[in-house]
Design an enzyme around this catalytic site. Structure first.
Site, PDB file in Angstrom:
ATOM      1  N   HIS A  23       1.094  -1.457   0.183  1.00  0.00           N
ATOM      2  CA  HIS A  23       0.041   0.230  -0.248  1.00  0.00           C
ATOM      3  C   HIS A  23       0.679   1.213   0.104  1.00  0.00           C
ATOM      4  O   HIS A  23       0.736   2.013  -1.301  1.00  0.00           O
ATOM      5  CB  HIS A  23      -1.131   0.363   1.800  1.00  0.00           C
ATOM      6  CG  HIS A  23      -2.030  -1.114   1.562  1.00  0.00           C
ATOM      7  ND1 HIS A  23      -2.769  -1.176   0.954  1.00  0.00           N
ATOM      8  CD2 HIS A  23      -1.420  -2.264   2.495  1.00  0.00           C
ATOM      9  CE1 HIS A  23      -3.306  -2.932   0.987  1.00  0.00           C
ATOM     10  NE2 HIS A  23      -3.638  -2.821   2.164  1.00  0.00           N
TER      11      HIS A  23
HETATM   12  O1  RIB Z   1      -5.422   0.096   4.578  1.00  0.00           O
HETATM   13  C1  RIB Z   1      -3.956   0.030   4.232  1.00  0.00           C
HETATM   14  C2  RIB Z   1      -3.508   0.572   5.522  1.00  0.00           C
HETATM   15  O2  RIB Z   1      -3.655   0.745   6.968  1.00  0.00           O
HETATM   16  C3  RIB Z   1      -1.990   1.238   4.500  1.00  0.00           C
HETATM   17  O3  RIB Z   1      -1.569   2.148   4.984  1.00  0.00           O
HETATM   18  C4  RIB Z   1      -1.603   0.180   6.144  1.00  0.00           C
HETATM   19  O4  RIB Z   1       0.328   0.448   6.458  1.00  0.00           O
HETATM   20  C5  RIB Z   1      -2.530   0.481   7.129  1.00  0.00           C
HETATM   21  O5  RIB Z   1      -2.121   1.380   8.068  1.00  0.00           O
END
Ligand code: RIB
Ligand code: CA
Length: 313
Positions: free
Chosen positions: A243
């Site tokens: 992500h």
């Molecule tokens: O949904 C994914 C996000 O939530 C990413 O930033 C992960 O690190 C969590 O913070």
């Protein structure tokens, strides 16, 4: 080309850790002014510690790390140990940090940095719940016009939710903060689940991290081996979704990403859809566009960049 001045706001989190290391490995493109930490994946006492652990792993103990808000603006804190483990950095065994935590509050560091630098010369990279930035805008509304761009990981449209049926974690933890950001008029580029779920650490990609033969490469392989469980179980994914590194990669190679300039609004009323990013992807309303919402990635190009840059640390 001058490097972009950047503040990373983060809740490490294995994917945050990889995003931070990608930034630290790319001084030609990213002049990292500081890292502010926020409660999210795990409580603030761990996110600020994990940020320092990662900076030392990357061999950059001189990086300025600040602690920010320890809870959302108005809702109780929700964390994600079920994804990231008890420490938030489960997977590799890494030593406790020796580098200092800065004494200034992270929100004050953001405000002071934006007020002293020339206007629109600092980019904010947001990798966790948006509490710190929203707090900064509430405390110092004048900084809104001084931010060059917000590049953030959060939300979803086609992929809908990963923490509830309709909401992505970063937005869901602090929907009121997200609402402030998306109504601020600040230029925003969003890396939603629609794109990060296409940036999967498949086995060959994980092996390429390990084949770097360095502490950074090995730790990255171990982090992604750990946090892939959640997505493999829930979505049958081929590997861990990276992500947050999509945010840093965008600053280095924006052409890896494609999206659409649309209106995005945040659900802050209905508990059923709390924290949903309602993206007008098909332009069916007359609501003005306010964010570039990404939805496709050159995944092979992304992993080639990430692996090459991590190999520099
Ligand atoms: O949904 C994914 C996000 O939530 C990413 O930033 C992960 O690190 C969590 O913070
Ligand atoms: Ca994060």
């Amino acid at each position: 080309m001058q490097p972009r001045k950047v503040i990373i706001d983060t809740d490490p989190g294995q994917d945050d850790a990889i995003a931070i290391m990608l930034a630290l490995a790319s001084p030609e493109e990213i002049d990292l002014l500081g890292i502010t930490t926020v409660a999210g994946n795990v409580p603030l006492s761990l996110t600020e510690k994990n940020a320092r652990i990662v900076c030392e792993l990357a061999g950059k103990p001189q990086t300025l790390v600040f602690a920010g808000c320890d809870r959302p603006l108005s809702r109780p804190l929700i964390t994600a140990e079920h994804v990231h483990g008890k420490t938030g950095l489960d997977g590799p065994v890494l030593p406790d940090p020796e580098m200092p935590l800065q004494s200034q509050h992270g929100v004050d560091f953001i405000i002071e940095s934006l007020r002293t630098a020339p206007a629109k010369t600092i980019t904010l990279c947001l990798l966790g719940p948006l509490t710190n930035i929203a707090s900064g805008l509430l405390k110092a509304p004048d900084i809104a016009d001084r931010i060059e761009e917000i590049v953030m990981m959060g939300g979803a449209y086609f992929e809908v939710g990963n923490i509830t049926p309709s909401a992505e974690f970063n937005i869901y933890v602090d929907p009121e903060a997200a609402d402030i950001i998306f109504k601020s008029g600040i230029p925003i580029t969003v890396m939603p689940l629609d794109i990060t779920h296409k940036a999967l650490v498949t086995k060959p990609r994980n092996e390429a991290f390990r084949d770097l033969g360095t502490p950074v490469g090995t730790a990255t392989a171990e982090m992604t081996n750990f946090f892939e469980r959640f997505d493999k179980e829930k979505y049958g994914s081929a590997g861990a979704p990276l992500h947050d590194p999509c945010v840093t990669a965008y600053l280095i190679e924006p052409e890896l990403f494609t999206g659409r300039f649309v209106n995005v609004m945040i659900e802050t009323t209905s508990e059923l859809t709390m924290g949903m990013t309602v993206a007008d992807w098909w332009n069916v309303t007359n609501r003005p566009a306010n964010a570039t919402f990404m939805n496709d990635i050159d995944a092979d190009g992304f992993f080639a960049l990430l692996t090459e840059r991590l190999g520099r640390l």
